[in-house]
Design an enzyme around this catalytic site. Structure first.
Site, short mmCIF file in Angstrom:
data_model
loop_
_atom_site.label_atom_id
_atom_site.label_comp_id
_atom_site.label_asym_id
_atom_site.label_seq_id
_atom_site.Cartn_x
_atom_site.Cartn_y
_atom_site.Cartn_z
N ASP A 165 0.83 -1.20 0.00
CA ASP A 165 0.00 0.00 0.00
C ASP A 165 0.87 1.25 0.00
O ASP A 165 0.64 2.19 -0.77
CB ASP A 165 -0.90 0.03 1.24
CG ASP A 165 -2.11 -0.89 1.11
OD1 ASP A 165 -2.61 -1.03 0.00
OD2 ASP A 165 -2.54 -1.44 2.13
N LEU A 166 1.85 1.28 0.89
CA LEU A 166 2.69 2.46 1.02
C LEU A 166 3.57 2.66 -0.21
O LEU A 166 3.74 3.79 -0.70
CB LEU A 166 3.55 2.34 2.28
CG LEU A 166 2.76 2.35 3.59
CD1 LEU A 166 3.65 1.94 4.76
CD2 LEU A 166 2.15 3.73 3.85
#
Length: 405
Positions: A165-166
Site C-alpha cells: 500500500d505504502l
C-alpha cells in the site's frame, strides 16, 4: 511541507492507504489537493486506530493539508458536481487521483469527454481491476510463507506493515508527476493505472526473488536470520534484545573486533576453508556455526557495555524497542525534529504530525497542516473552482447534494 509543486491542483476521490497517500505526498510538496468525500464520510472515515470517541487517527493522518468537499455521490446532481470539479479548466488543474473502479462515472473515458487532457491516476488491487489489499496480495505472492521460523510450521505469518500500500502510494505520486510532465510537453492527457499487485510483483523481480524462485525454488523460512548475510537478534546480559547486522566486509571486521572474536572466527574459517570478511554469503551459509560464538559474546555483556564497544567499531546494530519507546526516548527518532509539526487535529487531539519525508535544501520547510473536517471546504471550493454563486451553493445545501462541516 515544501512549495515545490505550488500551483498544481489535484482532485482526489479515494479511500484506504495507497491512493490517499499518493495525494498526501503531492500535497506535502506543495500541490493543492481537493478531496471529494461522500456525505458522512467514505469507507475509511472511521478506520482504526481511533480515539476513544471514535475519530479515526488513520484518516486524519493520511489527509493532512487537503481540502474536503462533501458531496452525495449517490445522486446524479452530486456525481455531475464531482465530475465538474475533476475536469475544471486551468493549465495546472485536471489531475485526478482515485481508487474507484475504471467503469462508471469516474472512469477516465467518461471524464475525458469533458476534459480531453485530463490526467487520471488510478490505484488498482489487481491489474484486471479485481479488488485486493496489501494482505491479500502478500498472501497470493507467498511472502507469509517466507516470514517466521520453523516453529510456525505450515502457518502463514502476516506482516504488520502494509508495505505494498505504502509503496504503491509513493509510486503513484511519482507516476502522477511523470504523466503531468508529459502533458506539459505534449498537451496529451492519459490514464495511469498502478495496481498493488504489479508494484509487489515488480519489487520482488527487482530484488532478484523471482529469478531465485524460478532457478532454485521457493525460499524456506529462516526465522530472524538475515537472508544472504550475517544478521539476527541476540540477547544481552541484562536481557535486552539487539539486532546485529554485518553485510560489508568492514561491518564484519568491526563486529568481530568489537566482540574480541577474531581468534575464534579465524579458527572457524580455517576449519571450514572460508573467509567470512570477503564473502557475506558464507556468513549466512555457516550461520549455525557462527551464531553460538556471537550469542556467548553478546550474552556476556550488558547493553551499556555492548553499546560502547559497538559505537567504537562502527557496528551496524540497533536495540529492539517498542514504537512508544522509540518516539519517547530515541534521539534519532525524535518528534521534535523539523519533520514534525505539533498540530491541533480534527479529532480534538494535539500531537506531532509529519510533513514531507524529503528535505529540499533550496527551499524552506513549511509546517505541516492538519487534515480537514469532513466537508470543511465545500463552499469555498465550489465558489473558487466552479464559480458557483452563494445562492446556488445554498440550493445545493438545501437539496442535501452537498454538506459542510
Amino acid at each position: 511541507m515544501f512549495p515545490i509543486l505550488s500551483g498544481l491542483r489535484v482532485v482526489e476521490c479515494a479511500s484506504f492507504i495507497a491512493a490517499p497517500s499518493c495525494a498526501l505526498h503531492l500535497r506535502q510538496l506543495g500541490a493543492e489537493v481537493i478531496r471529494i468525500d461522500p456525505v458522512g464520510g467514505g469507507m475509511d472515515f472511521g478506520r482504526w486506530p481511533v480515539t476513544p470517541q471514535g475519530d479515526s487517527l488513520y484518516w486524519e493522518g493520511l489527509n493532512k493539508g487537503k481540502r474536503s468537499v462533501a458531496i452525495d455521490l449517490s445522486r446524479p446532481e452530486g456525481r455531475q458536481l464531482a465530475v465538474d470539479l475533476i475536469t475544471a479548466p486551468g493549465p495546472d488543474a485536471g489531475v485526478f487521483v482515485t481508487n474507484h473502479p475504471q467503469k462508471g462515472f469516474l472512469g477516465h473515458a467518461a471524464l475525458s469527454r469533458q476534459r480531453p487532457d485530463l490526467v487520471t491516476v488510478r490505484v488498482l488491487g489487481w491489474r484486471d481491476g479485481a479488488p485486493a489489499v496489501d494482505y491479500t496480495v502478500n498472501a497470493a505472492l507467498g511472502l507469509p510463507y517466507m516470514t517466521g521460523g520453523a516453529g510456525n510450521g505450515d502457518d502463514p505469518v502476516n506482516h504488520v506493515l502494509p508495505a505494498w500500500d505504502l509503496m504503491t502510494g509513493a509510486y503513484a505520486a511519482f507516476a502522477t508527476l511523470a504523466a503531468e510532465r508529459h502533458r506539459q510537453r505534449t498537451g496529451q492527457g492519459q490514464e495511469v493505472t498502478v495496481p498493488l499487485s504489479d508494484v509487489a510483483l515488480a519489487s520482488l523481480g527487482h530484488t532478484g526473488q523471482i529469478a531465485e524462485v524460478l532457478s532454485q525454488g521457493d525460499r524456506p523460512r529462516y526465522g530472524n536470520a538475515l537472508f544472504g548475510a550475517f544478521g539476527r537478534n541476540f540477547r544481552t546480559a541484562d536481557d535486552r534484545q539487539v539486532m546485529v547486522v554485518a553485510i560489508t566486509g568492514r561491518q564484519w571486521s568491526g563486529l568481530v573486533q568489537a566482540l574480541e572474536l577474531a581468534p575464534a572466527v579465524a579458527a572457524l574459517e580455517a576449519a571450514l576453508g572460508v573467509a567470512f570478511e570477503a564473502d557475506e554469503g558464507q556468513r549466512f551459509v555457516h550461520r549455525e556455526a557462527l551464531f553460538p560464538l556471537f550469542e556467548r559474546a553478546i550474552g556476556a555483556l550488558p547493553l551499556a557495555a555492548l553499546r560502547q564497544r559497538f559505537e567504537a567499531h562502527a557496528v551496524l546494530w540497533s536495540v529492539y524497542q517498542t514504537l512508544g519507546q522509540a518516539v519517547a526516548g530515541d534521539p534519532r527518532l525524535s518528534l521534535d525534529e523539523p519533520l514534525f509539526s505539533t498540530l491541533q487535529h480534527p479529532s480534538g487531539l494535539r500531537y506531532p504530525a509529519p510533513g514531507a519525508a524529503a528535505s529540499f535544501h533550496a527551499s524552506a520547510r513549511q509546517p505541516a497542516v492538519p487534515a480537514p473536517r469532513l466537508g470543511e471546504h465545500t463552499d469555498a471550493v465550489l465558489a473558487e473552482v466552479l464559480s458557483l454563486s452563494p445562492a446556488r451553493i445554498g440550493q445545493l445545501h438545501d437539496a442535501k447534494i452537498v454538506a459542510s462541516a
